[in-house]
Motif scaffolding. Sequence first.
Motif, short mmCIF file in Angstrom:
data_model
loop_
_atom_site.label_atom_id
_atom_site.label_comp_id
_atom_site.label_asym_id
_atom_site.label_seq_id
_atom_site.Cartn_x
_atom_site.Cartn_y
_atom_site.Cartn_z
N ARG A 17 0.96 -0.90 -0.05
CA ARG A 17 0.14 0.04 0.35
C ARG A 17 0.75 1.33 0.55
O ARG A 17 0.58 2.74 -0.85
N LYS A 61 -9.44 -8.80 7.16
CA LYS A 61 -10.33 -8.15 6.36
C LYS A 61 -10.46 -8.49 5.10
O LYS A 61 -10.74 -7.64 4.58
N HIS A 98 -20.11 5.12 8.43
CA HIS A 98 -18.38 5.37 8.01
C HIS A 98 -18.89 5.54 9.95
O HIS A 98 -19.37 6.40 10.40
N THR A 100 -16.43 6.68 12.69
CA THR A 100 -15.12 7.68 12.85
C THR A 100 -15.06 8.14 14.43
O THR A 100 -16.15 7.09 14.95
N SER A 107 -15.23 18.58 12.94
CA SER A 107 -14.56 19.13 11.04
C SER A 107 -15.48 18.30 10.35
O SER A 107 -15.54 18.64 9.62
N ARG A 136 -10.59 3.05 16.04
CA ARG A 136 -9.45 3.01 16.83
C ARG A 136 -9.07 4.35 17.10
O ARG A 136 -7.64 4.40 16.90
N TYR A 137 -9.83 5.10 16.98
CA TYR A 137 -9.38 6.62 17.10
C TYR A 137 -10.15 7.61 18.00
O TYR A 137 -9.98 8.38 18.53
C1 HQG Z 1 -11.58 10.81 10.07
C2 HQG Z 1 -9.30 0.48 7.91
C3 HQG Z 1 -11.90 15.32 10.44
C4 HQG Z 1 -11.94 9.58 8.86
C5 HQG Z 1 -10.18 0.10 7.85
C6 HQG Z 1 -11.15 8.80 9.64
C7 HQG Z 1 -11.44 0.76 6.78
C8 HQG Z 1 -11.91 13.27 9.36
C9 HQG Z 1 -9.84 9.65 9.45
C10 HQG Z 1 -9.98 1.75 6.25
C11 HQG Z 1 -12.26 13.75 7.84
C12 HQG Z 1 -9.01 9.28 8.55
C13 HQG Z 1 -10.01 3.05 6.82
C14 HQG Z 1 -12.75 16.03 8.96
C15 HQG Z 1 -12.00 12.20 7.62
N1 HQG Z 1 -12.25 15.65 9.47
N2 HQG Z 1 -11.48 14.21 10.49
N3 HQG Z 1 -12.41 16.46 7.34
N4 HQG Z 1 -13.04 13.35 6.91
N5 HQG Z 1 -11.79 12.36 8.48
O1 HQG Z 1 -7.73 5.03 8.67
O2 HQG Z 1 -12.05 5.26 7.07
O3 HQG Z 1 -7.31 -2.19 8.74
O4 HQG Z 1 -7.50 6.85 6.49
O5 HQG Z 1 -14.09 9.68 9.67
O6 HQG Z 1 -11.68 -0.71 7.91
O7 HQG Z 1 -11.00 5.63 9.36
O8 HQG Z 1 -6.30 -0.68 6.89
O9 HQG Z 1 -10.21 5.94 7.49
O10 HQG Z 1 -11.58 8.88 11.18
O11 HQG Z 1 -11.37 0.23 6.03
O12 HQG Z 1 -7.66 -2.31 6.15
O13 HQG Z 1 -9.99 11.11 9.32
O14 HQG Z 1 -8.27 0.99 7.03
O15 HQG Z 1 -8.52 -0.42 7.24
O16 HQG Z 1 -8.87 7.80 9.55
O17 HQG Z 1 -10.11 3.88 7.07
P1 HQG Z 1 -8.20 6.65 8.36
P2 HQG Z 1 -10.73 4.99 7.92
P3 HQG Z 1 -7.29 -1.35 7.08
#
Ligand code: HQG
Length: 183
Positions: A17, A61, A98, A100, A107, A136-137
């Motif tokens: 990746r 996954k 989604h 989060t 935001s 996770r967050y």
């Molecule tokens: C947040 C894992 C503030 C968004 C999972 C997320 C998923 C904002 C974080 C895959 C925002 C990004 C992706 C804004 C987005 N202001 N926060 N405007 N826009 N966000 O990890 O979707 O284990 O890049 O909500 O299963 O959490 O890697 O994306 O919380 O499929 O295979 O910013 O990662 O898969 O976090 O996760 P990420 P995601 P893997």
Amino acid sequence: MDKELTEISKYLSYILRHNPGEIGLKLDRNGWGEIDDIISKTSRFTLSYELISVVVETNDKQRFAIDEEGSKIRANQGHSIDLELDLPVRKPPEFLLHGTAERFWSSINGDGLNKGGRHHVHLTEAESVAKSVGSRYGKPILLRINSLDMHADGFSFYKTANNVWLVESVPPKYINKISFSVD
Ligand code: HQG
């Protein structure tokens, strides 16, 4: 998954990746790398074709795919490197989810969902997945996306081999904060 398989999965996620150059691996424009090359260029683990197959099959996954000939592997989603996943555009269901963290809500409510370091915003049909992704967050919250309205307004949606829905961005007007119904 046992511990070694998890470690190998994390390693494969990283090189497929984010950083194939770390081991001098070449990916094609669709993200595929030769399994034999990965085996010969990897020094951290003693990889074999069989071991990589087990990692792919048992991955919680389904993060990876092996091509039809069985000679190449790629990550199904989550890339930061520049490539084309060559996924077909798909009509999404009426709503997608989604997950989060609560601390991101003000935001997101102002700016919408951004793809950040990834290629797309990741959406799911499964509430349980959204919950664990959000956890996770921090304290997880659930967002319901009016995906069919977005589609009607011209947004392109893609679905990965492991059922992750991808879209470039989600403007705030399509986002509703709702409650979890799963534990
Ligand atoms: C947040 C894992 C503030 C968004 C999972 C997320 C998923 C904002 C974080 C895959 C925002 C990004 C992706 C804004 C987005 N202001 N926060 N405007 N826009 N966000 O990890 O979707 O284990 O890049 O909500 O299963 O959490 O890697 O994306 O919380 O499929 O295979 O910013 O990662 O898969 O976090 O996760 P990420 P995601 P893997």
